[in-house]
Design a protein around this motif. Sequence first.
Motif, short mmCIF file in Angstrom:
data_model
loop_
_atom_site.label_atom_id
_atom_site.label_comp_id
_atom_site.label_asym_id
_atom_site.label_seq_id
_atom_site.Cartn_x
_atom_site.Cartn_y
_atom_site.Cartn_z
N THR A 305 38.80 5.47 44.85
CA THR A 305 40.10 5.20 45.39
C THR A 305 40.94 4.39 44.77
OG1 THR A 305 38.86 5.66 47.65
CG2 THR A 305 41.06 4.49 47.91
N GLY A 306 42.11 4.63 44.55
CA GLY A 306 43.00 3.54 43.95
C GLY A 306 42.73 3.36 42.40
N TYR A 307 41.79 4.09 41.63
CA TYR A 307 41.32 3.95 40.50
C TYR A 307 41.02 5.39 39.78
CZ TYR A 307 40.51 -1.07 41.31
OH TYR A 307 40.95 -2.22 41.83
N ASN A 308 41.62 5.28 38.54
CA ASN A 308 41.58 6.55 37.88
C ASN A 308 40.24 6.51 37.17
OD1 ASN A 308 44.23 7.70 38.30
ND2 ASN A 308 45.11 6.29 36.78
N ALA A 309 39.88 7.65 36.73
CA ALA A 309 38.40 7.44 35.81
C ALA A 309 38.80 6.99 34.59
CB ALA A 309 37.79 9.15 35.77
N SER A 310 37.83 6.37 33.97
CA SER A 310 38.04 5.57 32.69
C SER A 310 38.05 6.42 31.44
CB SER A 310 37.08 4.36 32.50
OG SER A 310 35.97 5.03 32.21
N PRO A 311 38.24 6.01 30.16
CA PRO A 311 38.04 6.81 29.33
C PRO A 311 36.43 6.68 28.93
CG PRO A 311 39.83 5.17 28.76
CD PRO A 311 39.13 4.99 29.93
N SER A 312 35.84 7.79 28.19
CA SER A 312 34.28 7.78 28.12
C SER A 312 34.04 7.08 26.78
CB SER A 312 33.89 9.18 27.74
OG SER A 312 34.38 10.07 27.02
N THR A 313 32.73 6.74 26.85
CA THR A 313 31.97 6.11 25.80
C THR A 313 31.07 6.97 25.12
OG1 THR A 313 32.43 3.88 26.44
CG2 THR A 313 30.56 4.01 24.94
N ASN A 314 30.98 7.40 24.05
CA ASN A 314 29.92 8.44 23.56
C ASN A 314 28.86 7.55 23.15
OD1 ASN A 314 31.91 10.38 23.62
ND2 ASN A 314 32.37 10.38 21.41
N VAL A 315 27.41 7.91 23.61
CA VAL A 315 26.15 7.31 23.34
C VAL A 315 25.01 8.53 22.93
CG1 VAL A 315 24.45 6.07 24.45
CG2 VAL A 315 26.62 5.97 25.38
N THR A 316 24.54 8.12 21.80
CA THR A 316 23.70 8.92 21.19
C THR A 316 21.94 8.59 21.71
OG1 THR A 316 24.92 9.05 19.16
CG2 THR A 316 22.71 9.74 18.81
N VAL A 317 21.53 9.65 21.94
CA VAL A 317 20.26 9.51 22.20
C VAL A 317 19.30 10.31 20.99
CG1 VAL A 317 18.34 10.57 23.73
CG2 VAL A 317 20.30 9.73 24.86
N PRO A 318 18.88 9.39 20.17
CA PRO A 318 18.44 9.89 19.03
C PRO A 318 17.20 10.81 19.10
CG PRO A 318 18.33 7.58 18.93
CD PRO A 318 18.85 7.98 20.51
N PRO A 319 16.92 11.72 18.00
CA PRO A 319 15.76 12.58 18.11
C PRO A 319 14.41 12.01 18.13
CG PRO A 319 16.88 12.75 16.02
CD PRO A 319 17.60 11.70 16.83
N TYR A 320 13.59 12.45 18.60
CA TYR A 320 12.28 12.14 18.39
C TYR A 320 11.86 11.85 16.99
CZ TYR A 320 7.07 12.42 18.30
OH TYR A 320 5.61 12.32 17.88
N ALA A 321 11.21 10.92 16.77
CA ALA A 321 11.07 10.44 15.18
C ALA A 321 9.73 11.19 14.61
CB ALA A 321 11.11 9.16 14.93
N GLY A 322 8.99 11.21 15.28
CA GLY A 322 7.52 11.58 14.92
C GLY A 322 6.58 10.67 14.52
N TYR A 323 7.16 9.60 14.34
CA TYR A 323 6.43 8.42 13.85
C TYR A 323 7.06 7.42 14.63
CZ TYR A 323 4.02 4.53 11.69
OH TYR A 323 3.46 3.17 11.25
N ASP A 324 6.64 6.44 15.60
CA ASP A 324 7.41 5.30 16.39
C ASP A 324 7.23 4.29 15.47
OD1 ASP A 324 8.62 4.12 18.14
OD2 ASP A 324 6.81 4.02 19.40
#
Length: 935
Positions: A305-324
Motif C-alpha cells: 500500500t502506497g509503494y511500488n515494487a522495487s527494481p529487482s536484484t539478480n542473484v546467482t545460485v552457483p552449481p554444485y561444484a562436485g568438490y566442496d
Amino acid sequence: MKAKLMGKLTSILLAFVLLMGYMPSFGAARAEDTVNTFTLTAGIKENADDSEEWLSGANTGLIDYNSSDLEIGWEKPAEADPLAQIIAVRFAELNIPKGARITGAYIQFTADIDKDAGASSKSANPFDIYICAEDTADSAPIQNVQYNISSRTKTTAYVSWYLNDGASRWTTPYQREAIQRTPDIAPLLQYIIDKDGWASGNAVCFLLSGSWNRTAASSEDAPDRSTGPSLCVTFEYAGNLDQAAPTGLSGTAPTSAANNDGSITGVTSAMEYKPMAAASWTACTGTAINGLAAGIYEVRYAARTGYNASPSTNVTVPPYAGYDAKDITLQPGSDETKMNFCWYSPSATTACCVQIAQKAAMTGSEFPAAAASSFTGTVTRSGGGSFNSNKVTVSGLQQNTEYVYRLGDGTNFSGVYSFRTDDLDDGYTAIFVGDPQIGCSNTTTDAAGWQNTLTKALGSFPEASFIISAGDQVETSTNETQYDGFFTPAALRSYPLVPVVGNHDNSALYKYHYNSPNESASYGTTNAGGDYWFTYGSSLYMVLNTNNQSSASHEAFIGEAIAAAGSGIKWKIVVMHHSIYSSASHSTDSDIAARRSGLYPVFDKYDIDVVLAGHDHCYTRTYQMLGGVAQQNQKYDTQSRVVNPTGTLYITSNSASGSKYYDFKAADTAYMAVRWQGYTPSYSKVTVTDETFTITTYRSDSNEVIDTYTIYKNEDFATAALKALAPYAILDSGRSLKYRVTVNNLKDADVIEGIVSIDDAKFQITDIQPLYTDSNSIFTANCDYANDGSHKKAYFSLAKVGGLGQAESLPLADITVKLVGEKTGSSICSLNMNLQALDMYKGDNTGNTSKLVYSEIEGGGTAESLVSALAGDINGDTVLNGADLSQALTYFALKRADSEQIWKDKGAWRTDYDCNGSIDVGDLTKTAMLIARLG
C-alpha cells in the motif's frame, strides 16, 4: 517577556503565511490516483551530518564533527564567554517525492548530560533557538572547513524553539521523549521540497542557533547512531512511492548432485523472488530462500500500500561444484614463478591437488584437463576440527599469462577459477588495505563493506598483481564464521592475498587459512605462525608477525631474508600490523612506543624503503624517517617525486570494511606528513617499477584521491650528481680551475675516500688541498693516482678515529686543474671532470667489518673557474661567450610556447645543471645565476 513572545509568534505566523504559498495542491493528480499518507523517520547517515561550528571565542568558524554531543545554543552558558554555536543536522536520502504535502515534521533529539561540567551548567533557561533550513534543494555534505556551516544560505523563514520553565529542562540522561522534540518544522521542509531541483533521495539540512543551552547526543555517541538526531515526517502524496532494489543478498550452491538445496540469504518477508525470466513471483517468508536449484534469480521488494515494487536484484545460485572447497586463498609464492594455494574442504577428505593450465587451452567453460599440470600438497585437520586445511604450491608460472585452475582430491574437483600473471618488465601494481576486521560491528555488514572496497579497487585497477592486507582480517581469531565473511569476495579466488597476522588474528586458526612462502619457524613466531618473505620482480617483501615483540628476532629474520633474496633487489618493503608511526587511538599506546624504539633502528640498519602497516584505523603517511627523526630536507624533481631519499617511508592504512574507525589523537605530529580520517573505507594502489615506488590512497565510496607519494631511485641520476657542475669553461691563457668536493648529510663516517678523473687531454690535475682541518684527522692525496704521470686521475682520503661527526654539508677538498701547455687569448675547452667515487665507511663496535654510509654527493665550481653549462653558439658569431647567454635569456624572457625547443635545438644546454633528472629551463636559470655571480 510577554511582548517578546508575542513578537516571535508574529514572526512565526508571518513565516507560515509565506510558506503556505508553496503548499502543493493535488489538483493536477490523476483521478485514479489515491492520496496516501506516509510517515518517515530519517536518521543521521554520516558522522559529519550532525556537526557544530563555534560562533565566538578563539575557535570561531571551526567545525567539530567528531563530538559525541551537540550543545544547542551556547556551549558554556555559565561562563563569561558562553561560546555560541550553530548546529547543523543534515538528513540525506529522504524518500519524499516532489509534490508531496508535508502535514507534520519535527527533529527528535536525545538528552546528553555533560559529565565534566555537570548538569547545573547545562540545560540552561531561557532556551531561545531559531531553526532555519539551508535554502537549497539538495544540501551538500558538511565538511571540516572553517565556516562551512554558518556560510550556508539560510531560509528567510524560521521556527522559534523557546523554553523557559523547569519542566522543560533536560536533566535525565539519554531521555528521548517529547521535551527533546523541536516544534513543528513542516513549513520549512515544505518550502525545501517545493524548490526547483528537489527529487526523492535529496538531502535537507536544518540550522539551529540562539542562546542558552540544551545538550543533545550526536550520532557518534552510539555505534548504531541510535542516539543521534532523527527527522520525523508525515506527508500526503497522490500516488505511490518507489522502493530501492535489495542489497546484501548472496547465493549458496547446492551441496549435492541432486541440485535442490541451494539458497539465497539476506532476504526479508517484504521481498519476493522468481527464477530469471519466469512469469510469477513468490513471496519470501524469512531471512533465506531455501530449496533452490542452481541458476539466476530475481529478488525485489514487493509492492504494498502506497509503494511500488522495487527494481529487482539478480542473484546467482552457483552449481554444485562436485568438490566442496571454501575459504580459498591464493598467496604469492617465494617468487613470481610460484603461487601458493590454501583452502578448506570437508573433514573426510584425505588428499589435496591443484590442477592448472593456461586459459588459452580452454574450450568454452570446460576445464582443459588434458593440458593441465597437477600439484599435490598437505592436508591438515583445522583448528576447529570441522574442516581440513589444504596447502599446495604451484611452480613454473610464466609472465603475462592467464591461467585456469581447480581444486580437489585428485578425483573430485571444484569449479574452475582463474588468475593472471604480470609482465614484470614494466613493473607491477598491488592493492594495499588495512583491518577488514570482519565481525567487529556485524559480520554480514562488515563483509559487504569489505566486498565493496575490493570491488571498487579492483574495478578501478584490474591490473593489480596481488592484495596486501595489513592484518586483523577478522575480529575474533577463533571464529570460522567471520573467516567465511572475509573470504566472501570472489576476487580472492583470482587475486593473490598477502595477509599479515594482526592482534585479532593471533591464534592457531590463522595458520590453517594461509599458505605463506618462506615462513620462519624461528623468527617472529606466535601460535599464528612466524615472519615470512617473498620476492616479486625487483621487490623484496618481508612480512612480520609483530604480535611477537622481539625486535632482535625480527632483525635476524630481515637480515637473513635480504641475504637470501640476492643482489637484484631494488626495493625492500616491510609489511606488519602494528603501525609504529600512526595518528589515532593506538599511536600513544605503550606497546606501540616499545615496538617503535625497537624496530626503527632495524629498518634504518637494513635501509628499508617502505613500511606498510595497519592497526590504528586511520590513514597516516610519514615523512621519510631516519633515526626516529623526520627527514624533511629531500630533493624533489619536476614531477614532485622525492629523489633518492634518505630514510624510510611509513604508511598506516584505514579500515577496508568500515567495521571500525579511530579518532585522531594528540600524538607526536613531527613525523606526520599527511593524516586523514574520513570515517569511510579506503584503499591504496601501490605501483612499483625498478626506479619508482608510488602509493596513492582512495576513498572506497567515491574513488576520490586522499593522498599520493612517489619515491624515485635513479642510479643514472645519482651518477650525474657526482659530476662537476661545469663541464665547459672559458679560459684565458695560464688560468686554472678549482673544483670543490662536498659531502651532504654526513653521518659519523670514520673514513671518506674519493677519486677524481679527467677525460680531456687539454687538462691535468695539479693540486688537492684539504678543507677539513681537525687536528685529529689525517688527509692524504695523490695527484698521480693513474701512475702514468698524466695527472688525469687523483686519489684523496680523510680519516678520523672516532668519526667525523654529523653535518648537513662538509667541504672536503679543493681540486685545482689547469690547461696543458701554453695558450694565447681565450680558449673554449670541454672539461669532462668527474668525481668517480666518494665512499664513506663507518666501522662497527668490533672493528672487524665496515658499513657503507649513504650520503648524497655534489661537486661544484668556485668563482675562480668562470664556468657555465652554456654549450651552444646561440647568436652564431662562432665565439662562445656572454653574448650567447644574453641571447638565451632573451628567448627565456619571451616565454614563447616553443622557446624550450628553440633552446634545445640551438644547443643551449648540455648538462643537467640543477640535478633534477632532466635538462630543462631550470638549467638555464642556474647558468644565469652563476654568470651573474662571477661577473
